[in-house]
Design an enzyme around this catalytic site. Structure first.
Site, short mmCIF file in Angstrom:
data_model
loop_
_atom_site.label_atom_id
_atom_site.label_comp_id
_atom_site.label_asym_id
_atom_site.label_seq_id
_atom_site.Cartn_x
_atom_site.Cartn_y
_atom_site.Cartn_z
N SER A 273 0.76 -1.61 -0.06
CA SER A 273 -0.07 0.02 0.10
C SER A 273 1.48 1.50 -0.21
CB SER A 273 -0.98 0.45 1.29
OG SER A 273 -2.39 1.00 1.51
N ASP A 274 0.51 2.52 -0.92
CA ASP A 274 0.89 3.74 -0.48
C ASP A 274 -0.25 4.43 -0.33
OD1 ASP A 274 3.33 4.49 -0.67
OD2 ASP A 274 2.81 6.19 -1.87
N GLN A 275 0.44 5.89 0.30
CA GLN A 275 -0.75 6.90 0.01
C GLN A 275 -0.06 8.37 -0.47
OE1 GLN A 275 -2.28 8.91 3.65
NE2 GLN A 275 -4.00 8.06 3.13
#
Length: 201
Positions: A77-79
């Site tokens: 995941s990445d934001q």
């Protein structure tokens, strides 16, 4: 390709992230999992849009960890915070956090939270994206300073923790996946794990 449920149900589950926020969120699904740090360069490519950056990094993290643990189901995941097309990363310092919050006051920022689930052994690979529209209040310099001193959110994209005192900086949050802003969209995570054949409690 969707993995057979009988095979994926017993596969180890690995969170490819060092984020304590993602670790705490994934624990809500009541599934046993391990954590592995992805070895991925996170520098944006020239001209890369914030959404594309988040999607690329989430998939890259999942793939990198999955290559080391081919029998496991791996979550990446990445934001990336998006202010009018410009990416805002984790500030790291008080000075950069102050600068970010000054830029965002009175503005709507899109937090692109990307997710990927990969299993090398079964050939499963799917990704999704949860955009969150966040409208910041027109904050004074004094409010920004007091908030940063109180919560020190220097490891958070956008320099604010919506699950903590940072909620007081906001006018509105618009999202269809409530945990996406904290760092891991659990509705989408559960959906992708089920698609991979994993049975959730």
């Amino acid at each position: 390709m969707t993995a057979p449920a009988a095979q994926s149900a017993v596969r180890p589950l690995i969170l490819g992230s060092t984020s304590r926020y993602r670790r705490e969120l994934l624990a809500r699904l009541n599934l046993p999992f391990e954590v592995a740090a992805p070895q991925v360069e996170e520098t944006p490519q020239p001209g890369e849009a914030p959404r594309a950056l988040a999607e690329r990094l989430a998939l890259a993290k999942a793939r990198e960890v999955a290559a080391r643990f081919p029998q496991a189901l791996v979550i990446g995941s990445d934001q990336v915070a998006d202010l009018h097309g410009e990416p805002l990363g984790k500030p790291g310092t008080h000075e950069r956090a102050t600068e970010q919050l000054r830029l965002m006051r009175g503005q709507t920022v899109v937090f692109h939270t990307a997710l990927a689930v990969v299993c090398v052994a079964t050939g499963f690979e799917q990704a999704d994206l949860a955009p969150v529209n966040v409208r910041f209040r027109d904050l004074s310099d004094d409010e920004i300073e007091r908030y940063l001193r109180a919560e020190q959110p220097y490891d958070c994209a956008g320099s604010a923790k919506s699950e903590g005192l940072g909620i007081a900086l906001l006018d509105a949050i618009d999202s269809d996946d409530p945990t996406a802003l904290i760092g891991l969209p659990l509705i989408r995570t559960a959906r992708l794990l089920r698609a991979a054949g994993r049975t959730l409690p």
